[in-house]
Every structure is written in structure tokens, then in C-alpha cells.
Design a protein around this motif. Structure first.
Motif, PDB file in Angstrom:
ATOM      1  N   ALA A 122     -18.322  25.997  80.179  1.00  0.00           N
ATOM      2  CA  ALA A 122     -16.968  25.470  80.355  1.00  0.00           C
ATOM      3  C   ALA A 122     -15.908  26.496  79.963  1.00  0.00           C
ATOM      4  O   ALA A 122     -14.874  26.613  80.633  1.00  0.00           O
ATOM      5  CB  ALA A 122     -16.798  24.191  79.547  1.00  0.00           C
ATOM      6  N   ILE A 123     -16.161  27.259  78.925  1.00  0.00           N
ATOM      7  CA  ILE A 123     -15.202  28.276  78.483  1.00  0.00           C
ATOM      8  C   ILE A 123     -15.009  29.337  79.555  1.00  0.00           C
ATOM      9  O   ILE A 123     -13.909  29.862  79.728  1.00  0.00           O
ATOM     10  CB  ILE A 123     -15.680  28.916  77.153  1.00  0.00           C
ATOM     11  CG1 ILE A 123     -15.497  27.924  76.011  1.00  0.00           C
ATOM     12  CG2 ILE A 123     -14.945  30.216  76.866  1.00  0.00           C
ATOM     13  CD1 ILE A 123     -16.132  28.357  74.709  1.00  0.00           C
ATOM     14  N   ASN A 124     -16.067  29.621  80.295  1.00  0.00           N
ATOM     15  CA  ASN A 124     -16.000  30.680  81.297  1.00  0.00           C
ATOM     16  C   ASN A 124     -15.522  30.206  82.664  1.00  0.00           C
ATOM     17  O   ASN A 124     -15.388  31.011  83.587  1.00  0.00           O
ATOM     18  CB  ASN A 124     -17.359  31.368  81.419  1.00  0.00           C
ATOM     19  CG  ASN A 124     -17.658  32.197  80.189  1.00  0.00           C
ATOM     20  OD1 ASN A 124     -16.872  33.058  79.821  1.00  0.00           O
ATOM     21  ND2 ASN A 124     -18.767  31.925  79.542  1.00  0.00           N
ATOM     22  N   LEU A 125     -15.254  28.911  82.814  1.00  0.00           N
ATOM     23  CA  LEU A 125     -14.690  28.408  84.067  1.00  0.00           C
ATOM     24  C   LEU A 125     -13.237  28.834  84.184  1.00  0.00           C
ATOM     25  O   LEU A 125     -12.506  28.830  83.186  1.00  0.00           O
ATOM     26  CB  LEU A 125     -14.736  26.878  84.111  1.00  0.00           C
ATOM     27  CG  LEU A 125     -16.041  26.228  84.530  1.00  0.00           C
ATOM     28  CD1 LEU A 125     -15.942  24.716  84.334  1.00  0.00           C
ATOM     29  CD2 LEU A 125     -16.370  26.548  85.956  1.00  0.00           C
ATOM     30  N   PRO A 126     -12.806  29.174  85.387  1.00  0.00           N
ATOM     31  CA  PRO A 126     -11.366  29.481  85.536  1.00  0.00           C
ATOM     32  C   PRO A 126     -10.558  28.204  85.324  1.00  0.00           C
ATOM     33  O   PRO A 126     -11.057  27.104  85.575  1.00  0.00           O
ATOM     34  CB  PRO A 126     -11.249  29.984  86.971  1.00  0.00           C
ATOM     35  CG  PRO A 126     -12.470  29.494  87.672  1.00  0.00           C
ATOM     36  CD  PRO A 126     -13.532  29.313  86.625  1.00  0.00           C
ATOM     37  N   PRO A 127      -9.341  28.320  84.839  1.00  0.00           N
ATOM     38  CA  PRO A 127      -8.517  27.136  84.606  1.00  0.00           C
ATOM     39  C   PRO A 127      -8.157  26.434  85.911  1.00  0.00           C
ATOM     40  O   PRO A 127      -8.051  27.071  86.959  1.00  0.00           O
ATOM     41  CB  PRO A 127      -7.259  27.679  83.924  1.00  0.00           C
ATOM     42  CG  PRO A 127      -7.225  29.114  84.267  1.00  0.00           C
ATOM     43  CD  PRO A 127      -8.644  29.557  84.503  1.00  0.00           C
ATOM     44  N   ILE A 128      -7.987  25.128  85.817  1.00  0.00           N
ATOM     45  CA  ILE A 128      -7.547  24.331  86.954  1.00  0.00           C
ATOM     46  C   ILE A 128      -6.030  24.252  86.865  1.00  0.00           C
ATOM     47  O   ILE A 128      -5.481  23.792  85.879  1.00  0.00           O
ATOM     48  CB  ILE A 128      -8.146  22.908  86.913  1.00  0.00           C
ATOM     49  CG1 ILE A 128      -9.656  22.960  86.940  1.00  0.00           C
ATOM     50  CG2 ILE A 128      -7.601  22.068  88.057  1.00  0.00           C
ATOM     51  CD1 ILE A 128     -10.321  21.609  86.697  1.00  0.00           C
ATOM     52  N   LEU A 184     -24.926  20.910  73.854  1.00  0.00           N
ATOM     53  CA  LEU A 184     -23.476  21.108  73.798  1.00  0.00           C
ATOM     54  C   LEU A 184     -23.085  22.574  73.745  1.00  0.00           C
ATOM     55  O   LEU A 184     -22.053  22.960  74.303  1.00  0.00           O
ATOM     56  CB  LEU A 184     -22.888  20.365  72.604  1.00  0.00           C
ATOM     57  CG  LEU A 184     -23.070  18.849  72.609  1.00  0.00           C
ATOM     58  CD1 LEU A 184     -22.462  18.246  71.355  1.00  0.00           C
ATOM     59  CD2 LEU A 184     -22.466  18.232  73.846  1.00  0.00           C
ATOM     60  N   ASP A 185     -23.897  23.406  73.098  1.00  0.00           N
ATOM     61  CA  ASP A 185     -23.553  24.826  72.994  1.00  0.00           C
ATOM     62  C   ASP A 185     -23.527  25.496  74.369  1.00  0.00           C
ATOM     63  O   ASP A 185     -22.599  26.232  74.689  1.00  0.00           O
ATOM     64  CB  ASP A 185     -24.535  25.558  72.071  1.00  0.00           C
ATOM     65  CG  ASP A 185     -24.377  25.145  70.619  1.00  0.00           C
ATOM     66  OD1 ASP A 185     -23.275  24.692  70.231  1.00  0.00           O
ATOM     67  OD2 ASP A 185     -25.358  25.262  69.865  1.00  0.00           O
ATOM     68  N   THR A 186     -24.551  25.232  75.184  1.00  0.00           N
ATOM     69  CA  THR A 186     -24.585  25.822  76.521  1.00  0.00           C
ATOM     70  C   THR A 186     -23.468  25.253  77.385  1.00  0.00           C
ATOM     71  O   THR A 186     -22.811  25.987  78.132  1.00  0.00           O
ATOM     72  CB  THR A 186     -25.952  25.584  77.188  1.00  0.00           C
ATOM     73  OG1 THR A 186     -26.979  26.113  76.349  1.00  0.00           O
ATOM     74  CG2 THR A 186     -26.034  26.239  78.552  1.00  0.00           C
ATOM     75  N   ALA A 187     -23.237  23.940  77.289  1.00  0.00           N
ATOM     76  CA  ALA A 187     -22.172  23.303  78.057  1.00  0.00           C
ATOM     77  C   ALA A 187     -20.830  23.932  77.705  1.00  0.00           C
ATOM     78  O   ALA A 187     -20.016  24.233  78.589  1.00  0.00           O
ATOM     79  CB  ALA A 187     -22.147  21.803  77.789  1.00  0.00           C
ATOM     80  N   LYS A 188     -20.595  24.144  76.428  1.00  0.00           N
ATOM     81  CA  LYS A 188     -19.334  24.733  75.982  1.00  0.00           C
ATOM     82  C   LYS A 188     -19.197  26.167  76.497  1.00  0.00           C
ATOM     83  O   LYS A 188     -18.131  26.568  76.955  1.00  0.00           O
ATOM     84  CB  LYS A 188     -19.260  24.729  74.457  1.00  0.00           C
ATOM     85  CG  LYS A 188     -17.926  25.180  73.908  1.00  0.00           C
ATOM     86  CD  LYS A 188     -17.892  25.188  72.402  1.00  0.00           C
ATOM     87  CE  LYS A 188     -17.930  23.795  71.865  1.00  0.00           C
ATOM     88  NZ  LYS A 188     -17.767  23.748  70.394  1.00  0.00           N
ATOM     89  N   LYS A 241     -20.651  19.349  87.226  1.00  0.00           N
ATOM     90  CA  LYS A 241     -21.797  18.436  87.163  1.00  0.00           C
ATOM     91  C   LYS A 241     -22.883  18.991  86.248  1.00  0.00           C
ATOM     92  O   LYS A 241     -23.515  18.246  85.501  1.00  0.00           O
ATOM     93  CB  LYS A 241     -22.362  18.195  88.566  1.00  0.00           C
ATOM     94  CG  LYS A 241     -21.479  17.324  89.419  1.00  0.00           C
ATOM     95  CD  LYS A 241     -22.023  17.196  90.832  1.00  0.00           C
ATOM     96  CE  LYS A 241     -21.052  16.447  91.730  1.00  0.00           C
ATOM     97  NZ  LYS A 241     -21.477  16.415  93.125  1.00  0.00           N
ATOM     98  N   GLU A 242     -23.085  20.305  86.296  1.00  0.00           N
ATOM     99  CA  GLU A 242     -24.077  20.930  85.418  1.00  0.00           C
ATOM    100  C   GLU A 242     -23.627  20.838  83.960  1.00  0.00           C
ATOM    101  O   GLU A 242     -24.435  20.547  83.073  1.00  0.00           O
ATOM    102  CB  GLU A 242     -24.307  22.390  85.822  1.00  0.00           C
ATOM    103  CG  GLU A 242     -25.308  23.114  84.970  1.00  0.00           C
ATOM    104  CD  GLU A 242     -26.712  22.522  84.992  1.00  0.00           C
ATOM    105  OE1 GLU A 242     -27.502  22.863  84.098  1.00  0.00           O
ATOM    106  OE2 GLU A 242     -27.041  21.702  85.894  1.00  0.00           O
ATOM    107  N   VAL A 243     -22.353  21.066  83.705  1.00  0.00           N
ATOM    108  CA  VAL A 243     -21.829  20.938  82.342  1.00  0.00           C
ATOM    109  C   VAL A 243     -22.028  19.505  81.849  1.00  0.00           C
ATOM    110  O   VAL A 243     -22.469  19.277  80.716  1.00  0.00           O
ATOM    111  CB  VAL A 243     -20.340  21.355  82.277  1.00  0.00           C
ATOM    112  CG1 VAL A 243     -19.716  20.992  80.932  1.00  0.00           C
ATOM    113  CG2 VAL A 243     -20.188  22.842  82.557  1.00  0.00           C
ATOM    114  N   LEU A 244     -21.734  18.536  82.697  1.00  0.00           N
ATOM    115  CA  LEU A 244     -21.917  17.131  82.336  1.00  0.00           C
ATOM    116  C   LEU A 244     -23.388  16.834  82.036  1.00  0.00           C
ATOM    117  O   LEU A 244     -23.705  16.167  81.054  1.00  0.00           O
ATOM    118  CB  LEU A 244     -21.409  16.237  83.465  1.00  0.00           C
ATOM    119  CG  LEU A 244     -21.382  14.741  83.212  1.00  0.00           C
ATOM    120  CD1 LEU A 244     -20.531  14.394  82.003  1.00  0.00           C
ATOM    121  CD2 LEU A 244     -20.868  14.016  84.441  1.00  0.00           C
TER     122      LEU A 244
END
Length: 54
Positions: free
Chosen positions: A46-52, A39-43, A28-31
Motif C-alpha cells: 500500500a505504501i508503494n501504490l501511487p496516490p489516488i 499486515l506488514d506485507t499489505a502495508k 484486492k491483493e492488499v485486502l
């Protein structure tokens, strides 16, 4: 992946019942960041999230 595809994928993930609320909170924060134009912070987040795993 363009921004529209990214937003769509995040919204689909937010509807999943198998994801923990803590993961959804980060999505939700990324969105929110995407929608505010950061977009830079969102990316970076998102890059540091573990994979689903499907």
C-alpha cells in the motif's frame, strides 16, 4: 488508521469506476493480505501504490 478503517477505505476504492483495473487488482491483493493477517506485507504494498488523486 486502524484495520477496520483501512478495509472500509479499500472497499470504497474498489467500487470507484474511475480507477484502472490494474490499481483495483493491487487493492484486492492488499485486502486479501489484510484479511489473512499479513499486515506488514499489505502495508508495504500500500505504501508503494501511487496516490489516488480525487
Amino acid at each position: 488508521m486502524n484495520v477496520e478503517e483501512w478495509v472500509k477505505a479499500i472497499k470504497e476504492d474498489l467500487e470507484r469506476e474511475d480507477l484502472p483495473e490494474s490499481y483495483k487488482k493491487v487493492l484486492k491483493e492488499v485486502l486479501r493480505l489484510i484479511e489473512s493477517g499479513d499486515l506488514d506485507t499489505a502495508k508495504e504494498i500500500a505504501i508503494n501504490l501511487p496516490p489516488i488523486l480525487e
